[in-house]
Design a protein around this motif. Structure first.
Motif, PDB file in Angstrom:
ATOM      1  N   PRO A 137      65.620  75.706   4.382  1.00 46.63           N
ATOM      2  CA  PRO A 137      64.218  76.057   4.664  1.00 46.63           C
ATOM      3  C   PRO A 137      63.367  76.284   3.410  1.00 46.63           C
ATOM      4  O   PRO A 137      62.146  76.390   3.507  1.00 46.63           O
ATOM      5  N   TYR A 138      64.001  76.344   2.234  1.00 51.39           N
ATOM      6  CA  TYR A 138      63.216  76.660   1.027  1.00 51.39           C
ATOM      7  C   TYR A 138      63.015  75.450   0.126  1.00 51.39           C
ATOM      8  O   TYR A 138      62.797  75.588  -1.070  1.00 51.39           O
ATOM      9  N   ARG A 139      63.047  74.250   0.706  1.00 55.41           N
ATOM     10  CA  ARG A 139      62.894  73.047  -0.108  1.00 55.41           C
ATOM     11  C   ARG A 139      61.514  72.938  -0.764  1.00 55.41           C
ATOM     12  O   ARG A 139      61.312  72.137  -1.659  1.00 55.41           O
ATOM     13  N   SER A 140      60.558  73.726  -0.264  1.00 62.85           N
ATOM     14  CA  SER A 140      59.253  73.678  -0.917  1.00 62.85           C
ATOM     15  C   SER A 140      59.032  74.962  -1.719  1.00 62.85           C
ATOM     16  O   SER A 140      57.895  75.326  -1.996  1.00 62.85           O
ATOM     17  N   ASN A 141      60.122  75.617  -2.085  1.00 57.92           N
ATOM     18  CA  ASN A 141      60.016  76.885  -2.802  1.00 57.92           C
ATOM     19  C   ASN A 141      61.063  76.901  -3.929  1.00 57.92           C
ATOM     20  O   ASN A 141      62.141  77.473  -3.801  1.00 57.92           O
ATOM     21  N   ILE A 142      60.727  76.240  -5.021  1.00 56.73           N
ATOM     22  CA  ILE A 142      61.701  76.059  -6.110  1.00 56.73           C
ATOM     23  C   ILE A 142      62.135  77.395  -6.739  1.00 56.73           C
ATOM     24  O   ILE A 142      63.322  77.589  -7.019  1.00 56.73           O
ATOM     25  N   PRO A 143      61.210  78.364  -6.941  1.00 56.34           N
ATOM     26  CA  PRO A 143      61.675  79.631  -7.528  1.00 56.34           C
ATOM     27  C   PRO A 143      62.788  80.270  -6.693  1.00 56.34           C
ATOM     28  O   PRO A 143      63.760  80.790  -7.239  1.00 56.34           O
ATOM     29  N   TYR A 144      62.680  80.180  -5.383  1.00 52.88           N
ATOM     30  CA  TYR A 144      63.713  80.760  -4.519  1.00 52.88           C
ATOM     31  C   TYR A 144      65.015  79.964  -4.649  1.00 52.88           C
ATOM     32  O   TYR A 144      66.092  80.528  -4.844  1.00 52.88           O
ATOM     33  N   LEU A 145      64.908  78.629  -4.562  1.00 55.57           N
ATOM     34  CA  LEU A 145      66.107  77.785  -4.634  1.00 55.57           C
ATOM     35  C   LEU A 145      66.846  77.949  -5.958  1.00 55.57           C
ATOM     36  O   LEU A 145      68.078  77.912  -6.009  1.00 55.57           O
ATOM     37  N   ALA A 146      66.045  78.140  -7.030  1.00 53.73           N
ATOM     38  CA  ALA A 146      66.646  78.204  -8.369  1.00 53.73           C
ATOM     39  C   ALA A 146      67.685  79.323  -8.470  1.00 53.73           C
ATOM     40  O   ALA A 146      68.623  79.237  -9.259  1.00 53.73           O
ATOM     41  N   GLU A 147      67.532  80.343  -7.637  1.00 58.16           N
ATOM     42  CA  GLU A 147      68.496  81.463  -7.658  1.00 58.16           C
ATOM     43  C   GLU A 147      69.900  80.999  -7.262  1.00 58.16           C
ATOM     44  O   GLU A 147      70.874  81.719  -7.447  1.00 58.16           O
ATOM     45  N   TYR A 148      70.001  79.811  -6.659  1.00 54.11           N
ATOM     46  CA  TYR A 148      71.309  79.312  -6.189  1.00 54.11           C
ATOM     47  C   TYR A 148      71.746  78.046  -6.942  1.00 54.11           C
ATOM     48  O   TYR A 148      72.749  77.433  -6.594  1.00 54.11           O
ATOM     49  N   CYS A 149      70.959  77.684  -7.948  1.00 52.41           N
ATOM     50  CA  CYS A 149      71.232  76.441  -8.670  1.00 52.41           C
ATOM     51  C   CYS A 149      72.604  76.500  -9.349  1.00 52.41           C
ATOM     52  O   CYS A 149      72.907  77.469 -10.057  1.00 52.41           O
ATOM     53  N   LEU A 150      73.423  75.514  -9.120  1.00 53.73           N
ATOM     54  CA  LEU A 150      74.768  75.384  -9.700  1.00 53.73           C
ATOM     55  C   LEU A 150      75.690  76.560  -9.371  1.00 53.73           C
ATOM     56  O   LEU A 150      76.782  76.692  -9.955  1.00 53.73           O
ATOM     57  N   ALA A 151      75.249  77.407  -8.458  1.00 54.58           N
ATOM     58  CA  ALA A 151      76.059  78.585  -8.110  1.00 54.58           C
ATOM     59  C   ALA A 151      77.452  78.216  -7.579  1.00 54.58           C
ATOM     60  O   ALA A 151      78.415  78.934  -7.870  1.00 54.58           O
ATOM     61  N   PRO A 152      77.613  77.092  -6.820  1.00 56.48           N
ATOM     62  CA  PRO A 152      78.980  76.764  -6.390  1.00 56.48           C
ATOM     63  C   PRO A 152      79.927  76.514  -7.575  1.00 56.48           C
ATOM     64  O   PRO A 152      81.134  76.650  -7.438  1.00 56.48           O
ATOM     65  N   CYS A 153      79.378  76.161  -8.726  1.00 53.46           N
ATOM     66  CA  CYS A 153      80.227  75.948  -9.909  1.00 53.46           C
ATOM     67  C   CYS A 153      80.396  77.256 -10.675  1.00 53.46           C
ATOM     68  O   CYS A 153      81.449  77.518 -11.250  1.00 53.46           O
ATOM     69  N   ASP A 154      79.338  78.044 -10.735  1.00 53.26           N
ATOM     70  CA  ASP A 154      79.388  79.319 -11.456  1.00 53.26           C
ATOM     71  C   ASP A 154      78.234  80.197 -10.954  1.00 53.26           C
ATOM     72  O   ASP A 154      77.071  79.931 -11.253  1.00 53.26           O
ATOM     73  N   GLU A 155      78.613  81.229 -10.212  1.00 54.62           N
ATOM     74  CA  GLU A 155      77.590  82.108  -9.603  1.00 54.62           C
ATOM     75  C   GLU A 155      76.661  82.750 -10.626  1.00 54.62           C
ATOM     76  O   GLU A 155      75.540  83.126 -10.315  1.00 54.62           O
ATOM     77  N   THR A 156      77.151  82.905 -11.860  1.00 52.16           N
ATOM     78  CA  THR A 156      76.352  83.613 -12.862  1.00 52.16           C
ATOM     79  C   THR A 156      75.329  82.689 -13.527  1.00 52.16           C
ATOM     80  O   THR A 156      74.509  83.139 -14.313  1.00 52.16           O
ATOM     81  N   PHE A 157      75.397  81.383 -13.199  1.00 52.14           N
ATOM     82  CA  PHE A 157      74.549  80.423 -13.915  1.00 52.14           C
ATOM     83  C   PHE A 157      73.052  80.743 -13.824  1.00 52.14           C
ATOM     84  O   PHE A 157      72.374  80.806 -14.859  1.00 52.14           O
ATOM     85  N   PRO A 158      72.501  80.957 -12.608  1.00 46.97           N
ATOM     86  CA  PRO A 158      71.045  81.159 -12.561  1.00 46.97           C
ATOM     87  C   PRO A 158      70.585  82.344 -13.418  1.00 46.97           C
ATOM     88  O   PRO A 158      69.610  82.223 -14.174  1.00 46.97           O
ATOM     89  N   ALA A 159      71.325  83.444 -13.338  1.00 44.57           N
ATOM     90  CA  ALA A 159      70.904  84.625 -14.097  1.00 44.57           C
ATOM     91  C   ALA A 159      71.040  84.368 -15.600  1.00 44.57           C
ATOM     92  O   ALA A 159      70.145  84.722 -16.393  1.00 44.57           O
ATOM     93  N   ARG A 160      72.127  83.709 -15.987  1.00 41.13           N
ATOM     94  CA  ARG A 160      72.317  83.451 -17.425  1.00 41.13           C
ATOM     95  C   ARG A 160      71.245  82.496 -17.939  1.00 41.13           C
ATOM     96  O   ARG A 160      70.740  82.645 -19.044  1.00 41.13           O
ATOM     97  N   ALA A 161      70.909  81.498 -17.105  1.00 42.07           N
ATOM     98  CA  ALA A 161      69.901  80.520 -17.541  1.00 42.07           C
ATOM     99  C   ALA A 161      68.549  81.205 -17.724  1.00 42.07           C
ATOM    100  O   ALA A 161      67.845  80.973 -18.713  1.00 42.07           O
TER     101      ALA A 161
END
Ligand code: MIC
Ligand code: SF4
Length: 641
Positions: free
Chosen positions: A491-515
């Protein structure tokens, strides 16, 4: 030398460049399609480019992915897409009308025309002799706005079919065999063209299973001839006037040939967790099954559903199996209701889902913990179904139904029911769920609910790039891992700031915060990085998180274009030793990045903070270089006015 079908269509549509593999060409885009999960971005981008009316012959916006309406978000997206389509000259296929690829094949496909769609399975329409290519939303927006599409000229591979499929062996087994032989990266930079005497025995819906899943090879597209079978299909759709013959010349030249004897094939399955992990059903054995799902754009045609009904008639689904069936379109579902087949399916205990993507993209029906799910779909990447521990196998409709009844993976060739389904002389046609564009577009108000957020823009490529290697990954990373899309996130495909919180998370959950903390960074990966979905969100979310370059051994085609369109440098290792030596946490410096890209060099010099220097390849066209320098395609279009 004669021409292949692919080259005939390209030659007919070429507006710039030459048909030399590996070089940039521009072709006219006759048609486009979007679906709702990539469509919101595509129409926002169309608006950002100040396009008033689309320049294609036909553009269609479908709603088929975001169908669960848990909150206001999906309905907001539907409303935005419907009004934007109405405003800008686009046909709108309402929710309930069906899965974009199935409906497009039924109602809009035209042999010899080109189609560019913001979904990786757009090649489905290759079944009727269209050149149908999946692309990122921005490229589709540009195709709508200009009527043009640029791509790198692919090689053309001849997949020569001989013989005839045995009973209970299906078109799905053909494409699984191709995947077994060529792998998920075997089609990158290639068009798969099907020829040979075996083609005649396949109906258009069967061909569409093969062209659809050609996406899993990483191919640019797949195409069949437009022959008698195509004519019969179009006649039955009431569109014979749009049919024309399109065959390869007898002496057509191909870059490669693969021979498949249909008569030798047996039922196959793609085992977890990759579509190319293909084994014979008999070799896997009778594993216990928890769920069977029939449908998706790969296997949801009238023929698939009729076979399902025939096999289920008078039977009961095994008590421990949940069988879900999603007919691909309103046309298919209506016909099943009219002829009574729906009753046979229901009576056997199947659960009918609406005509949409549903479980294929994790929109419901996630299997139980460690559950085994057999699906007639096209992707079985780990976690895509919504359950991380689930084991998903991709199989034919025949194998799926036989297994649902038996309760375990079952080779259907041992069954005896006659399940031959003739192509109907006439499909049920009622396009009342397709809303044509407005006759008075200026009067249309485009409705943007609170879920519609602006998309992020990059900045010009700076003189020097410096950032930390925030993540180092292996081969075949999927866009489902880069930007997951389960029922909670879609449902958040038009909300990049929200989606970014989960970016690459399946590979490393800490990625969004570290980035976020780092501000600027790069990501490293292995072969075929970004395979799978066309979603440009897998580039926009990294862009939002400050990713400036992606360094990999090789890229999947659509993802690479999406990175370039977002102004993210796509670099490939020249030596795998440099990949091996790279460590997560290293600092990477690209001195004179702007100058190196501007100079036209195809080798980019990179240094680590520790002083090690190595070379990366930048394989892009001149146009793509301009896009990278401008900080993305929208910026470049605006610069050029
Ligand atoms: C998919 O099958 O992965 C999707 C969902 O259809 C995607 C599009 C998307 O991510 O919205 C695709 O195949 O391109
Ligand atoms: Fe929809 Fe699945 Fe087809 Fe993607 S692959 S378009 S999610 S049905």
């Amino acid at each position: 030398m004669g021409l292949s079908i692919a080259k005939k269509i390209i030659a007919e549509h070429l507006t710039a460049g030459q048909m030399i593999p590996g070089t940039e060409i521009v072709i006219r885009a006759d048609q486009t399609l979007t679906q709702d999960s990539t469509g919101t971005m595509a129409y926002l981008q169309l608006e950002a480019m100040d396009v008033d009316q689309v320049k294609t012959r036909r553009s269609v916006a479908y709603i088929d992915h975001n169908m669960l309406q848990e909150g206001f978000e999906n309905a907001d997206d539907h409303k935005y897409i419907q009004t934007a389509a109405h405003r800008h000259g686009v046909y709108f296929s309402r929710p309930g009308n069906g899965i974009c690829h199935q409906v497009h094949l039924e109602r809009f496909s035209v042999p010899g025309e080109t189609l560019v769609g913001s979904d990786s399975h757009t090649p489905t329409c290759g079944a009727i002799g269209m050149l149908a290519i999946g692309a990122g939303g921005l490229d589709v927006a540009v195709a709508m706005g200009s009527g043009l599409y640029s791509l790198v000229m692919p090689q053309v591979v001849n997949i020569r079919l001989t013989g005839r499929l045995k009973p209970y062996v299906a078109a799905k087994d053909v494409i699984l065999e191709v995947l077994r032989r060529l792998s998920v990266k075997g089609g990158v930079g290639k068009i798969m063209e099907y020829t040979g005497p075996g083609v005649q025995s396949l109906t258009v819906p069967e061909r569409s299973t093969i062209t659809n899943m050609g996406a899993e090879l990483g191919a640019t597209t797949s195409v069949f001839p437009s022959d008698g079978a195509a004519k019969a299909f179009m006649r039955a759709q009431g569109r014979e006037d749009q049919w024309s013959e399109l065959l390869a010349d007898p002496d057509a030249e191909y870059d490669e040939t693969v021979e498949i004897d249909l008569g030798q094939l047996t039922p196959l399955a793609a085992a977890p967790h990759s579509p190319d992990n293909v084994k014979a059903v008999s070799e896997i054995g009778e594993i216990r099954v928890d769920q069977v799902a029939i449908g998706s754009c790969t296997n949801s045609s009238y023929q698939d559903m009729m076979k399902t009904a025939r096999m289920l008639k008078g039977k009961t689904v095994a008590s421990h199996v949940s069988l879900v069936v999603s007919p691909g379109s309103k046309q298919v579902l209506t016909m099943l209701a009219q002829n009574g087949a729906l009753a046979d399916i229901l009576d056997a205990g199947a659960r009918i889902l609406e005509s949409g993507c549903g479980p294929c993209i994790g929109m419901g029906q996630s299997p139980a913990t460690n559950g085994v799910s057999l699906r007639t779909f096209n992707r079985n990447f780990k976690g895509r179904c919504g359950t991380d521990s689930a084991e998903v196998y991709l199989v034919s409709t025949e194998t799926a139904v036989a297994s649902a009844i038996a309760g375990c993976l079952t080779d259907p060739t041992r069954l005896e029911t006659d399940i031959h389904v003739d192509m109907p002389g006439q499909f049920w046609v009622n396009d009342n769920m397709v809303v044509p564009p407005s006759k008075d577009p200026r009067s249309v108000e485009v409705v943007r609910g609170p879920n519609i957020k602006p998309f992020p823009l990059n900045t010009k490529l700076p003189p020097q790039l410096r950032g930390e290697v925030l993540l180092k990954l292996g081969d075949n990373v999927t866009t489902d891992q880069i930007m997951p899309s389960n029922a909670r996130l879609l449902p958040y495909r038009s909300n990049i700031p929200y989606l970014a919180e989960y970016c690459l998370a399946p590979c490393d959950e800490t990625f969004p915060a570290r980035a976020k903390k780092a501000g600027v960074g790069v990501v490293a990966g292995g072969e075929n990085y970004g395979q799978g979905s066309s979603r440009e969100h897998a580039a926009l979310a990294p862009l939002y998180l400050g990713i400036k370059a992606v360094l990999v051994k090789s890229f999947a085609r659509i993802h690479k274009s999406n990175l370039i369109n977002s102004g993210i440098l796509p670099l490939t290792f020249k030596n795998s030793a440099d990949y091996d030596a790279l460590v997560q946490g290293d600092t990477l410096i690209i001195p004179d990045a702007g100058e190196q890209v501007r100079s036209g060099a195809d080798t980019i010099l990179v240094q680590t903070g520790a002083g090690r220097a190595f070379e990366m390849a930048l394989t892009v066209t001149d146009q793509e270089r301009k896009i990278l320098l401008a900080g993305g395609k929208i910026n470049q279009i605006r610069e050029e006015g």
